[in-house]
Design an enzyme around this catalytic site. Structure first.
Site, short mmCIF file in Angstrom:
data_model
loop_
_atom_site.label_atom_id
_atom_site.label_comp_id
_atom_site.label_asym_id
_atom_site.label_seq_id
_atom_site.Cartn_x
_atom_site.Cartn_y
_atom_site.Cartn_z
N GLY A 157 0.83 -1.21 0.00
CA GLY A 157 0.00 0.00 0.00
C GLY A 157 0.85 1.25 0.00
CG ASN A 158 -0.24 4.62 -1.69
OD1 ASN A 158 -0.97 5.46 -1.16
ND2 ASN A 158 -0.60 3.94 -2.78
NE ARG A 159 4.99 7.14 4.63
CZ ARG A 159 5.04 6.74 5.89
NH1 ARG A 159 3.99 6.93 6.68
NH2 ARG A 159 6.12 6.17 6.36
CB SER A 160 -2.82 8.02 -0.69
OG SER A 160 -4.00 8.73 -0.94
#
Ligand code: CTP
Length: 399
Positions: A208-211
């Site tokens: 995943g990512n931090r968005s």
């Protein structure tokens, strides 16, 4: 243009208080109902009689006024806009700190109307880090600011800190009040994506990512408020207004699928989501156990949704992409704009403090395929959303 608008004109104690008289007169001439609220300090510079005569009602000077038992909530709740001109360092500091010390600071905390502050003070005070920080904080909360000018100050000094020209202040008030009621996107079908996609490795793990999805959600809310028919395709669990068609997804493939039918009919598509570029080729059916050693995970590219949308776009459809960068912001964003074949790219430097992922604030530059460049200074994501949609709206009105 300001017919019937209730404007609280807060005047605080600086030499520029005399210019507030001109602001008051111009607002009344434009049809506004101007309610002067004077701090104690301001009355050392200019008498209340002047505002009693020129305002739409006698000036208010304290919390204990016979006209109303609770003047601050009455004035704050009924205002269409609260304007503070001049705004001293004291008033900005109290407002930023949430301290209600006098009638004006009470009104500022009691209102949900747009607030416009016009600072004026000596250069040394204007440049003090405390004042800069307070203003930055106020901006991040959506407060509007007309910056002071450079010129002659009290005592013969020359520098930045002089109250902006009354004509500029009044023009900004007009713009803000026009903007509030602006339904420039009425009937426009707008699809916006938000949040980071999650690409499963096994039933419990993902890439995943931090968005956080906050910027995309803010765009959806702002577009809906301006009359657009909004579809929000999001990975975030945050709620959205009832009038927004909310589609929750998890992976890049689900997002692409959700857009297949929805994007076709859209007039504007805004890809604010942080779509993963890679995903595991195979998803393990059971949780991968560490007893089996370090697993080797083979990745494959996800479909580039934005580029696909641009390649299959309807005539007249406007496509907006995002670029989260950590270096060479403009150059990278300009290259992405060209490569993806889109109309606008909103780029932010996610390595800057308070910008982008996970924050409520952002600072962006919007590049257009037509060569246009617009810097949007550090502000709340809703304010950034407004600026993005202003550019979209302008683009739509071009032949
Ligand atoms: N995007 C997309 N589909 C993907 C990846 C990104 O639609 N598989 C969209 C994002 O929603 C965003 C823009 O493309 O609007 C961001 O592009 P990005 O992935 O950052 O650019 P890349 O082409 O991957 O370039 P780089 O990784 O070099 O930054």
């Amino acid at each position: 243009m300001l017919e019937g608008k209730r404007i609280v004109l807060g005047v605080s104690g600086g030499i520029a208080a005399y210019k507030a008289v001109e602001v008051c007169r111009r607002l009344v001439d434009a049809g506004a109902h101007v309610i002067p609220v004077l701090t104690e300090g301001s009355q050392h510079f200019i008498g209340r009689t002047t505002f009693d005569a020129l305002g739409s009602e006698p000036a208010w000077t304290g919390l204990w006024d016979e006209r109303h038992p609770i003047p601050h909530t009455h004035l704050g709740q009924t205002a269409d806009l609260v304007l503070v001109a001049p705004a001293t360092a004291r008033v900005l500091g109290l407002y930023a700190g949430g301290i209600s010390e006098d009638l004006l600071t009470n009104v500022l905390l009691a209102t949900r109307a747009p607030v416009l502050v016009c600072p004026a003070m000596h250069t040394e005070m204007w440049e003090h880090p405390a004042v800069r920080d307070n203003l930055r904080l106020l901006r991040s909360r959506g407060v509007h600011v007309v910056e002071p000018e450079s010129g002659r100050l009290a005592g013969g000094d020359v520098g930045t800190g002089r109250l902006a020209d009354p004509a500029v202040i009044v023009a900004t008030v007009q713009q803000l009040l026009a903007g509030e009621e602006h339904l420039d996107l009425t009937g426009v079908r707008l699809v916006v994506t938000a949040g980071g996609t999650r690409e499963p490795i096994d039933p419990v793990r993902f890439i995943g990512n931090r968005s956080s999805g906050k910027q995309g959600h803010a765009i959806a809310a702002e577009a809906a408020a301006r009359g657009a028919k909004v579809t929000l395709v999001t990975t975030s669990a945050s709620p959205a207004a009832a009038e927004i068609d909310l589609v929750r997804v998890d992976t890049a493939a689900e997002m692409a699928h959700a857009l297949e039918t929805r994007a076709e009919h859209a007039d504007v598509i805004v890809m604010a989501a942080a779509v993963a570029d890679f995903r595991p080729v195979a998803v393990a059916p059971d949780k991968i156990k560490k007893s089996g050693g370090v697993p080797e995970i083979t990745l494959e590219a996800t479909p580039d949704i934005l580029a696909d949308l641009a390649a299959h776009r309807r005539t007249g459809q406007i496509i907006v992409g995002f670029a989260a960068e950590t270096s060479d912001l403009r150059a990278n964003a300009a290259e992405k704009l060209r490569r993806k074949g889109i109309d606008l790219i909103v780029a932010n430097d996610v390595s800057a403090p308070g910008v982008g992922f996970e924050h409520d604030t952002n600072e962006v530059v919007i590049l257009g395929a037509d060569g246009s460049v617009q810097d949007v200074p550090f502000a709340d994501k809703r304010v950034i959303a407004r600026a993005i949609l202003n550019v979209v709206s302008t683009l739509r009105s071009k032949p």
